[in-house]
Scaffold this motif. Structure first.
Motif, short mmCIF file in Angstrom:
data_model
loop_
_atom_site.label_atom_id
_atom_site.label_comp_id
_atom_site.label_asym_id
_atom_site.label_seq_id
_atom_site.Cartn_x
_atom_site.Cartn_y
_atom_site.Cartn_z
N GLY A 216 4.17 -8.91 4.94
CA GLY A 216 5.37 -8.17 4.56
C GLY A 216 5.26 -6.67 4.63
N GLY A 217 4.14 -6.13 5.10
CA GLY A 217 3.96 -4.69 5.14
C GLY A 217 3.41 -4.21 6.46
N PRO A 218 3.24 -2.89 6.61
CA PRO A 218 2.71 -2.33 7.85
C PRO A 218 1.19 -2.42 7.90
CG PRO A 218 3.16 -0.58 6.30
CD PRO A 218 3.58 -1.86 5.62
N THR A 219 0.62 -1.90 8.97
CA THR A 219 -0.83 -1.83 9.09
C THR A 219 -1.41 -0.96 7.99
OG1 THR A 219 -0.74 -2.12 11.49
CG2 THR A 219 -2.74 -1.13 10.58
N VAL A 220 -2.46 -1.44 7.36
CA VAL A 220 -3.22 -0.65 6.39
C VAL A 220 -4.52 -0.26 7.07
CG1 VAL A 220 -4.31 -0.59 4.13
CG2 VAL A 220 -2.18 -1.87 4.45
N PHE A 237 2.24 -13.45 13.57
CA PHE A 237 1.66 -14.76 13.25
C PHE A 237 2.70 -15.74 12.69
CE2 PHE A 237 -1.71 -11.55 12.50
CZ PHE A 237 -2.60 -11.95 13.48
N LEU A 238 3.88 -15.26 12.33
CA LEU A 238 4.90 -16.12 11.76
C LEU A 238 5.40 -17.11 12.79
CD1 LEU A 238 6.97 -13.64 9.59
CD2 LEU A 238 5.90 -15.74 8.77
N VAL A 239 5.52 -18.38 12.39
CA VAL A 239 5.98 -19.42 13.31
C VAL A 239 7.49 -19.35 13.48
CG1 VAL A 239 6.14 -21.91 13.69
CG2 VAL A 239 4.03 -20.92 12.77
N GLU A 240 8.22 -19.21 12.39
CA GLU A 240 9.67 -19.06 12.45
C GLU A 240 10.07 -17.86 11.60
OE1 GLU A 240 12.25 -22.60 12.47
OE2 GLU A 240 10.44 -23.75 12.02
N LYS A 241 10.29 -16.74 12.28
CA LYS A 241 10.55 -15.48 11.57
C LYS A 241 11.83 -15.52 10.76
CE LYS A 241 7.98 -12.48 14.76
NZ LYS A 241 7.37 -13.57 15.54
N ASN A 242 12.81 -16.30 11.20
CA ASN A 242 14.09 -16.32 10.50
C ASN A 242 13.99 -16.97 9.12
OD1 ASN A 242 13.64 -18.79 12.10
ND2 ASN A 242 15.60 -19.44 11.23
N LEU A 243 12.91 -17.71 8.86
CA LEU A 243 12.73 -18.35 7.57
C LEU A 243 12.04 -17.43 6.56
CD1 LEU A 243 11.56 -21.94 8.60
CD2 LEU A 243 13.87 -21.13 8.09
N ALA A 244 11.61 -16.26 7.02
CA ALA A 244 10.82 -15.36 6.18
C ALA A 244 11.53 -14.04 5.95
CB ALA A 244 9.45 -15.12 6.82
N TYR A 270 -1.27 -5.81 -2.01
CA TYR A 270 -0.67 -6.60 -3.09
C TYR A 270 0.78 -6.20 -3.35
CZ TYR A 270 -5.06 -8.84 -4.45
OH TYR A 270 -6.19 -9.62 -4.46
N GLY A 271 1.15 -5.00 -2.97
CA GLY A 271 2.51 -4.52 -3.24
C GLY A 271 3.54 -4.88 -2.20
N THR A 272 3.15 -5.58 -1.14
CA THR A 272 4.10 -6.10 -0.16
C THR A 272 3.90 -7.60 -0.04
OG1 THR A 272 2.58 -5.77 1.71
CG2 THR A 272 4.05 -3.92 1.14
N ALA A 273 4.92 -8.29 0.43
CA ALA A 273 4.82 -9.74 0.54
C ALA A 273 5.82 -10.27 1.56
CB ALA A 273 5.07 -10.41 -0.82
N THR A 274 5.51 -11.44 2.10
CA THR A 274 6.46 -12.22 2.87
C THR A 274 6.86 -13.41 2.02
OG1 THR A 274 5.60 -11.55 5.04
CG2 THR A 274 6.79 -13.64 4.92
N LYS A 275 8.17 -13.62 1.89
CA LYS A 275 8.69 -14.67 1.03
C LYS A 275 9.68 -15.54 1.79
CE LYS A 275 11.82 -13.63 -2.04
NZ LYS A 275 13.03 -14.29 -1.47
N GLU A 291 0.56 -19.01 11.94
CA GLU A 291 -0.41 -19.71 12.79
C GLU A 291 -1.41 -18.70 13.33
OE1 GLU A 291 0.49 -23.26 15.57
OE2 GLU A 291 0.54 -21.48 16.86
N PHE A 292 -2.70 -19.03 13.19
CA PHE A 292 -3.77 -18.12 13.56
C PHE A 292 -4.72 -18.78 14.55
CE2 PHE A 292 -2.36 -17.08 9.29
CZ PHE A 292 -2.13 -15.71 9.37
N LYS A 293 -5.17 -18.02 15.52
CA LYS A 293 -6.13 -18.52 16.48
C LYS A 293 -7.53 -18.50 15.87
CE LYS A 293 -7.72 -17.95 21.25
NZ LYS A 293 -7.60 -17.15 22.50
N VAL A 294 -8.24 -19.62 16.00
CA VAL A 294 -9.61 -19.74 15.49
C VAL A 294 -10.46 -20.45 16.53
CG1 VAL A 294 -8.91 -19.77 13.06
CG2 VAL A 294 -9.08 -21.92 14.33
N ASP A 295 -11.76 -20.44 16.32
CA ASP A 295 -12.68 -21.16 17.19
C ASP A 295 -12.92 -22.56 16.63
OD1 ASP A 295 -13.02 -19.02 18.93
OD2 ASP A 295 -14.71 -18.20 17.80
N PRO A 296 -12.75 -23.61 17.43
CA PRO A 296 -12.99 -24.97 16.94
C PRO A 296 -14.46 -25.18 16.60
CG PRO A 296 -11.76 -24.97 19.02
CD PRO A 296 -12.29 -23.59 18.83
N GLY A 297 -14.71 -26.13 15.71
CA GLY A 297 -16.08 -26.51 15.37
C GLY A 297 -16.69 -25.76 14.22
#
Length: 774
Positions: A216-220, A237-244, A270-275, A291-297
């Protein structure tokens, strides 16, 4: 107030300000900042990166190559000065740092490739290791500025950071940090997602920061973080931005005693949020998902940062937190979690199961057990990769397998009829197995030996085995296999023989004594799937045989093991023949509530956290489109509107242009009316609400009708709506429910299932849907 009183007040205020500053400011015992390749110091924010020459005494290298450039990369802060020089390593080289305070240390490596004389750093390939941990393996190919952050536990008085070129290549680094980590930042334990409980031993884990996000905030930037961390926005990273919806109220943040501190995360996080974007609908029931990209395993340490900056009073907010499809926290009440302090900073740590997908999903959604307005928030998130059993944070893992199968166009060319046959057969299997399960529950006899529930050796193979240690498919079909025979067949469960990992456990390739190849699924004692699922699978699959379906050969329940033995799929999976491997996203999620895979899972489950009989109908509808379009159900490499197969195919279906997206090998080979009926069937399966979906019996009939349209010329106008002429082919369409209720006549004779392999699908269904056949 007198002068003396004013002086006293100022003194108290000064003391309080000093105390506040001291608790927020961290002074590391060990701090090495190196501006690699540079003859001068570089000031970045309030920190000074020393000249490379002053650090040369720390370095053991066969050759010094100091590189520089005038180009400046675009960065979000003033760190670009660090990327204008670099040190190049032509052989294995290491920095050795003297450590005054043993414990966890951060290692931050800065990379920005540029060309210097004969060295094109974008072509470099190398590995980096430290404290007996592999940090990077065959790293290279970067074309922009990158900061890699690791933390390791140091138990000696020195720390080595080693750069090792791969093959004939070279290594490079633009800047390097080795700096102490506050003791309270990483504790020894965290919550475990599956199985539910506690994970201990984090202090000895090497960690790599994969994602650090400010919701919910800018780059820190690191200039604005006490520990010089960078937090990126969550929008990408948001899957459906219209829901947030993003909210901000930084002045409201509290750091209560005994809770989170600015060292855990700054107030700008802590002072910003996505709801949830739920203000206009008091009946909102959806999740906000990232959704975040990670390495399997690998396992991951996931840290959630919460601060209730949206409520006006206590106990107004209750919500659920998910990691993939598994619930991490149910009915979270931040008021209770923060000792009834509104807008108090709070964090939770979780350790995931070992990932098999390259995506990790995080979701928050409303609780349905409290009479409050539906809402859910997340303020910040950190995802840290944990080292594998080899102590490495990069490269292949012992349990990680990859698929190298490629699309076999010859296998699917001209399979328009087979497409429908496969779909119809799957529907038949669903109904048959469901009926078998009902009979088993009613006490009908089973063809398999009863299970031993104590895990002992109460049943033996007797004369079925010559020496009790070997097994063959011909002599032992439908019987319990001795554990020693399974050990022999799998080379004592050789990890290199693992061909898959699921919620139940690992699947090994095996070879029986007579040379028969098998797939051996060994239950994981930590799995939530236990004896009930084990028994159900044996009872159902042992009685169904078909040449197009994988057969269950045997089982083993000795030594508290739960092992299932299947025939080996020599030619691979349907998915492999349809579209090969693309990006592999499937992961079997294990919880007490649901087993499923993203892309196939009923969206109603995400809203209500409940599965219904119609959830399987939805998943089957996705499979129908999957075999028709020959593409993965989730493919993030595609444009956004194409990522989700179900959503993409439904758009074309509703336009009446489904023929535009079918597999190219099927173009011109499917009759339009048959394709239309097939598409209608899949569309009905994918209805948003289960109540609007057909039964599996109706689905089965519609597919049979689509097959008839494909194989025969329908009397009347071929362009007529297929739903209007369905009665012309068979008057029994409206009585299909009777098939399920009258199926006992067919299933009472096991030979009906056994004989399916030699019968055409038309004959099978004529036996099912025609009264004379029944």
């Amino acid at each position: 107030m007198g002068c003396r009183g004013l002086h006293l007040l100022m003194w108290v205020v000064s003391i309080l300000c000093l105390a506040c500053f001291c608790c927020c400011q961290f002074i590391p015992k060990d701090s090495y900042l190196i501006n690699c390749g540079s003859p001068t110091n570089a000031t970045v924010g309030n920190r000074v990166f020393g000249a490379d020459s002053s650090a040369s005494k720390l370095l053991s290298t066969p050759q010094n190559v100091l590189a520089s450039t005038t180009s400046k990369p675009v960065t979000s802060s003033n760190e670009s000065v660090l990327y204008q020089t670099a040190r190049i390593f032509t052989g294995s080289s290491k920095y050795t740092f003297t450590i005054r305070q043993r414990g966890r240390l951060w290692i931050r490596l800065y990379f920005y490739p540029f060309v210097y004389e004969k060295y094109d750093m974008s072509n470099a390939k190398f590995s980096v290791s430290s404290a007996n941990h592999g940090l990077l393996s065959d790293f290279g190919g970067v074309n922009s500025s990158v900061v890699k952050e690791f933390s390791v536990n140091v138990t000696s008085g020195t720390l080595d950071v080693t750069f090792s070129p791969s093959g004939d290549s070279f290594a490079f680094v633009n800047a390097l940090e080795v700096i102490s980590v506050p003791n309270e930042l990483i504790t020894d334990d965290a919550a475990s997602v599956s199985p539910p409980g506690r994970f201990q031993g984090l202090l000895w884990q090497a960690l790599e920061t994969v994602h650090r996000v400010n919701m919910g905030g800018p780059t820190v930037t690191f200039e604005n973080d006490t520990l010089w961390r960078t937090w990126v926005p969550d929008q990408s990273f948001l899957v459906e931005k219209n829901l947030a919806k993003s909210v901000s109220n930084i002045p409201a943040v509290n750091y209560p005693e005994g809770g989170a501190t600015p060292l855990i995360a700054p107030s700008s996080v802590y002072g910003t949020a996505t709801k949830m974007n739920s203000e206009k609908d008091p009946n909102s029931n959806f999740n906000v998902t990232w959704e975040f990209k990670v390495d399997p395993g690998y396992q991951y340490l996931v840290r959630f940062h919460f601060c209730d900056i949206v409520s006006r009073k206590l106990n107004e907010l209750y919500f659920n937190v998910f990691i993939d499809s598994m619930i991490a926290v149910r009915d979270l009440d931040l008021s209770i979690a923060t000792s009834n302090i509104l807008a108090a900073a709070f964090y939770l740590d979780f350790v995931t199961v070992k990932t098999v997908s390259n995506k990790l999903r995080i979701s928050v959604g409303p609780s349905n057990v409290h009479d409050v307005y539906p809402d859910a928030i997340l303020n910040g998130l950190e995802i840290m990769k944990m080292n594998n059993s080899l102590g490495s944070l990069s490269g292949p893992t012992p349990d990680n397998t990859s698929s190298s199968s490629k699309k076999n166009a010859g296998m699917i060319a001209g399979v328009s009829v087979g497409l429908f046959v496969a779909a119809v057969l799957a529907g038949l299997l669903f109904i048959f197995c469901r009926r078998r399960r009902r009979l088993a529950a009613q006490g009908h006899s089973k063809t398999w030996i009863p299970l031993s529930t104590n895990g002992g050796n109460s049943h033996t193979m007797g004369s079925k085995y010559s020496n009790g240690t070997t097994a063959s498919i011909n002599s032992n079909l439908g019987y319990r296999f001795p554990f020693v025979a399974i050990q022999e067949a799998t080379n004592n469960f050789d990890e290199s023989w693992v061909i898959g990992i699921g919620g139940f456990g690992k699947v090994y390739k095996g070879v029986l004594n007579d040379g028969t190849k098998v797939a051996v699924k060994r239950g994981n004692p930590r799995s939530q799937q236990g004896l009930a699922e084990f028994q159900t699978e044996i009872e159902m699959l042992s009685q169904f045989r078909h040449r197009h379906l994988v057969s269950l050969i045997g089982y083993c329940d000795e030594k508290n093991e739960m092992i299932l033995i299947y025939e080996y799929m020599e030619n691979g999976t349907l998915k492999g023949h349809l579209y090969g491997s693309g990006p592999e996203l499937d992961q079997t999620h294990v919880s007490t509530a649901v087993k499923g895979s993203f892309g196939y899972l009923d969206p109603e489950y995400f809203r209500r956290q409940q599965l219904t009989e119609k959830s399987d109908v939805y998943s089957f509808g996705v499979v129908l489109f999957e075999v028709l379009c020959a593409r993965p159900v989730i493919d993030p490499s595609l444009p956004r509107e194409m990522v989700n197969l179900a959503e993409w195919a439904m758009k074309w279906q509703k336009r009446g242009q489904l023929d535009q997206i079918i597999d190219s090998t099927l173009v011109g080979k499917i009759r339009p009316d048959s394709l239309r009926k097939f598409g209608e069937t899949a569309e009905k399966c994918l209805a948003d609400f289960g109540v609007d979906r057909p039964s599996m019996g109706d689905v089965l009939w519609n597919l049979e009708y689509a097959l008839q349209l494909q194989e025969a010329v329908v009397q009347g106008d071929p362009e007529e709506n297929s739903t209007n002429v369905i009665g012309e082919l068979s008057p029994q369409v409206n009585n299909f429910s009777q098939v399920d209720n009258s199926f006992s006549a067919a299933q009472s004779n096991v030979s009906v299932a056994d004989d399916l392999s030699g019968v055409s699908m038309s004959r099978v269904f004529s036996q099912l849907v025609k009264s004379e056949g029944r």
